[in-house]
Scaffold this active site. Structure first.
Site, PDB file in Angstrom:
ATOM      1  CG  MET A  89      89.129 -44.927  72.571  1.00 43.23           C
ATOM      2  SD  MET A  89      89.200 -43.331  73.391  1.00 43.23           S
ATOM      3  CE  MET A  89      89.058 -43.818  75.084  1.00 43.23           C
ATOM      4  CG  HIS A  90      87.284 -50.584  70.089  1.00 44.75           C
ATOM      5  ND1 HIS A  90      87.599 -50.936  71.373  1.00 44.75           N
ATOM      6  CD2 HIS A  90      86.159 -51.276  69.771  1.00 44.75           C
ATOM      7  CE1 HIS A  90      86.712 -51.817  71.821  1.00 44.75           C
ATOM      8  NE2 HIS A  90      85.826 -52.033  70.880  1.00 44.75           N
ATOM      9  NE  ARG A  91      81.841 -49.407  74.121  1.00 45.83           N
ATOM     10  CZ  ARG A  91      81.121 -50.521  73.956  1.00 45.83           C
ATOM     11  NH1 ARG A  91      81.723 -51.694  73.859  1.00 45.83           N
ATOM     12  NH2 ARG A  91      79.809 -50.465  73.886  1.00 45.83           N
TER      13      ARG A  91
ATOM     14  CG  ASP B 297      86.939 -47.944  74.218  1.00 47.63           C
ATOM     15  OD1 ASP B 297      87.668 -48.899  73.868  1.00 47.63           O
ATOM     16  OD2 ASP B 297      86.579 -47.046  73.426  1.00 47.63           O
TER      17      ASP B 297
END
Length: 368
Positions: free
Chosen positions: A217-219, A290
């Site tokens: 997850m990074h967005r 994501d």
């Protein structure tokens, strides 16, 4: 202009000033982020074998751990590193123009929907190069997503377009883009399968639980706001499986910033290199992500995917029921969706086979 050619890439403090002669390079490939380099790796090696090709790296991803993928894992190096150290499109374009105006390459290749690709496409048109867009036609149909605006713009100004699937070609046709459009498959297939075969030796240092799930997850829309991170924590706490989470620096910093502690079933590890990540992916039961690229890699390696977003550009994975959308603001339990997807039977890869070789042949036809 200061350029950093291939033979000085490992000694960045000793740059070599270099004059670029016009027309000595026929094809330029532009990349600026780790995902682009991963997907382009096999094609770049094939293009290098043809001669008169150069890979320009913009430096949109500029930290050492992002760049190390060139040397340690994918066995390619940029011919020129512009070291822009930014994701600002105007700055990226300006730096590329200084280079391209001297070189004047007849053909420029860009991949996907990054800021570097958009800047490269705009620069290509300004210097009069023929623009080829690889991975054209992807659409999520949400203009609030920055990448959506970028890929629509790139497609609209490209001379040749390589959509990965027939569905992507259909999307282009509805935008009245039908000339010089060829379905090619997705380059991620070649790289993912080749490196998955050797990934085990890179992952042996991990002490992983049995039957774990994988999380990435990074967005910005997921990790920059406290409420979204609280939603993530709540959803993860209800999952009756161990979850391995190679944490992105942005996510780690925001969890600390908001004082949010992940539940004990989440095993946080340091960010993984690409081969390490493939090891984690091929050995997990399911991946939550994501990331757009992970959705593709998951179906290639036949791993169920839960995409923690409200939209996806990878419609084929959804239609084949190898992937499902689950935005964090949903109120029903993520655990229910996890259990459903653990039963998924993934039998088809929608992204083609031997894509790099086929794409090389197509590019040679265009440029000769």
């Amino acid at each position: 202009m200061i350029l950093y050619p291939r033979n000085t890439m490992k000694t960045p403090n000793n740059p070599l000033k270099m004059q670029v002669e016009k027309n000595v390079i026929d094809i330029v490939t532009i990349a600026g982020t780790r995902p682009e380099i991963i997907k382009l790796a096999d094609l770049v090696q094939l293009l290098d074998g043809q001669g008169n090709h150069a890979l320009i790296y913009t430096g949109q991803h500029y930290s050492d751990n992002m760049k190390s993928i060139f040397f340690d894992e994918l066995k390619i190096k940029p011919d020129y590193d512009l070291r822009c150290d930014t994701s600002d499109v105007a700055t990226l374009k300006e730096n590329m123009l200084k280079f391209l105006q001297e070189m004047r390459p007849p053909y420029i290749l860009v991949y996907g929907d990054t800021n570097s690709s958009l800047a490269g496409a705009l620069a290509a048109k300004e210097v009069g190069s023929t623009l080829v867009h690889i991975e054209a036609g992807l659409r999520c149909f949400d203009l609030n997503v920055p990448e959506e605006r970028a890929r629509i713009k790139i497609d609209s100004i490209s001379d040749y377009l390589f959509p990965p699937t027939e569905l992507a070609r259909t999307f282009l046709s509805y935008e009245e883009i039908e000339k010089n459009v060829t379905v090619t498959g997705n380059l991620v297939v070649d790289v993912c399968r080749r490196l998955a075969k050797v990934a085990d030796e890179y992952g042996r240092h991990y002490d992983l639980p049995d039957n774990y799930l994988l999380l990435t997850m990074h967005r910005q829309e997921n990790v920059d706001e406290r409420d979204r991170l609280e939603m993530l924590r709540k959803h993860l706490s209800g999952i009756d499986h161990k979850i391995v989470f190679p944490i992105h620096p942005r996510t780690k910093n925001n969890l600390a910033r908001y004082g949010i502690t992940l539940p004990p079933n989440v095993i946080v590890i340091e960010p993984a290199g690409y081969l390490e990540f493939l090891y984690l992916l091929k050995n997990c039961r399911l991946v939550m992500t994501d990331s757009g690229g992970v959705q593709e890699e998951a179906i290639v390696l036949k791993r169920p995917c839960v995409t923690l977003r409200h939209v996806s550009e990878r419609w084929e994975t959804l239609l084949l029921k190898a992937n499902v959308l689950f935005p964090l603001y949903r109120r029903d339990p993520l655990s229910n969706v996890i259990e459903m997807m653990l039963e998924a039977k993934i039998e088809r890869n929608p992204y083609g086979e031997n894509v790099a070789e086929k794409m090389l042949h197509l590019i040679m036809q265009i440029t000769q």
